[in-house]
Write an enzyme that holds these catalytic residues in place. Structure first.
Site, PDB file in Angstrom:
ATOM      1  N   HIS A 137      46.406 111.997  90.945  1.00 52.77           N
ATOM      2  CA  HIS A 137      47.212 112.583  89.878  1.00 52.77           C
ATOM      3  C   HIS A 137      46.832 111.970  88.539  1.00 52.77           C
ATOM      4  O   HIS A 137      46.793 110.745  88.386  1.00 52.77           O
ATOM      5  CB  HIS A 137      48.702 112.337  90.155  1.00 52.77           C
ATOM      6  CG  HIS A 137      49.605 112.800  89.060  1.00 52.77           C
ATOM      7  ND1 HIS A 137      50.615 112.019  88.544  1.00 52.77           N
ATOM      8  CD2 HIS A 137      49.649 113.973  88.367  1.00 52.77           C
ATOM      9  CE1 HIS A 137      51.248 112.691  87.592  1.00 52.77           C
ATOM     10  NE2 HIS A 137      50.676 113.871  87.461  1.00 52.77           N
ATOM     11  N   SER A 138      46.533 112.815  87.553  1.00 54.57           N
ATOM     12  CA  SER A 138      46.320 112.385  86.167  1.00 54.57           C
ATOM     13  C   SER A 138      45.214 111.328  86.093  1.00 54.57           C
ATOM     14  O   SER A 138      44.083 111.576  86.501  1.00 54.57           O
ATOM     15  CB  SER A 138      47.652 111.893  85.596  1.00 54.57           C
ATOM     16  OG  SER A 138      47.610 111.802  84.199  1.00 54.57           O
ATOM     17  N   TYR A 139      45.527 110.115  85.613  1.00 52.74           N
ATOM     18  CA  TYR A 139      44.557 109.010  85.594  1.00 52.74           C
ATOM     19  C   TYR A 139      43.968 108.765  86.978  1.00 52.74           C
ATOM     20  O   TYR A 139      42.797 108.383  87.109  1.00 52.74           O
ATOM     21  CB  TYR A 139      45.263 107.765  85.052  1.00 52.74           C
ATOM     22  CG  TYR A 139      44.757 106.433  85.530  1.00 52.74           C
ATOM     23  CD1 TYR A 139      43.571 105.893  85.028  1.00 52.74           C
ATOM     24  CD2 TYR A 139      45.497 105.690  86.449  1.00 52.74           C
ATOM     25  CE1 TYR A 139      43.128 104.651  85.461  1.00 52.74           C
ATOM     26  CE2 TYR A 139      45.056 104.447  86.876  1.00 52.74           C
ATOM     27  CZ  TYR A 139      43.872 103.932  86.382  1.00 52.74           C
ATOM     28  OH  TYR A 139      43.440 102.702  86.808  1.00 52.74           O
TER      29      TYR A 139
END
Length: 237
Positions: free
Chosen positions: A73-75
């Site tokens: 997720h994301s980073y």
């Protein structure tokens, strides 16, 4: 049934993925939600990107996991690219959830608008936090205020080094032979829609499966059941 390892994003820990993991487990899947180095209680906030990557590599190795659907997720998208470069033989598919996709030599800071680092608040120990007003409007815009406050209270300061460190991989994502998926949350405004995660960064995956679902960047808080369904769709053969 499948084996999932859910890798959280910045300011999070594995705990925030547990509501989603519980739904996947109820369907018979084996699901793990490790917390990366740098986001564990007591971790030094000078932790870098390589430390985070190796903490997930070590988790998969120590738990003798194979045929893993690795979700970032994301980073965490940058992290799972690094993990895949180091242990592809243990993985079945990479799933990028509203995630950053970096090539060799790129950092997360290289992939966001130039003014974004100035929006963060430095705590003076090597870590940064996201102000609530940005969290509320850009990250969790699909939730009620109570949920937004409750979710924000669970976050922890994130090591700045992991944003500025360059990803070091032998093979860029587009050239990796592992199957890849990208989950695009259509109300996600964590990045401006003129400078989006999808398709600007997702296209760096080369051949990939696109799964689109309504929701914000923080669907794990605002609608865990919808996110669990999207993960299953992204992870299927």
């Amino acid at each position: 049934m499948s084996t999932y390892v859910l890798v959280h994003g910045a300011w999070h820990s594995g705990v925030e993925f547990e509501s989603v993991a519980a739904l996947l487990r109820a369907d018979g899947h084996l699901v793990f939600t490790p917390t990366m180095k740098g986001n564990r209680p007591g971790d030094p906030k000078t932790t870098g990107l390589e430390d985070a990557i190796h903490s997930i590599v070590d988790f998969i190795s120590e738990n003798e996991l194979d045929d893993v659907i690795l979700v970032g997720h994301s980073y965490g998208g940058i992290v799972i690219t690094g993990v895949a470069d180091r242990m592809a033989s243990r993985l079945r598919r990479l799933v990028y959830l509203s995630a950053f996709v970096a090539n060799n030599g790129e950092s997360l800071s290289d992939l966001v608008p130039p003014h974004y680092p100035d929006l963060l608040t430095s705590l003076g120990d090597g870590s940064v936090v996201l102000p609530f007003r940005i969290w509320r409007e850009a990250y969790i815009n699909d939730a009620d205020l109570e949920t937004a406050h409750r979710a924000y209270a669970s976050l922890n300061p994130h090591p700045l080094n992991s944003f500025t460190d360059k990803l070091m991989v032998r093979t860029n994502p587009a050239m990796m032979t592992l199957p890849k998926s990208f989950i695009n949350c259509t109300e996600d405004t964590a990045l401006p829609h003129s400078f989006p995660l999808h398709p600007r960064l997702s296209e760096k995956l080369g051949l990939f499966r696109l799964v689109q679902t309504p929701g914000s960047h923080e669907l794990c808080f605002s609608n865990p059941s919808r996110l669990a369904q999207a993960i299953v769709e992204a992870g299927r053969d």
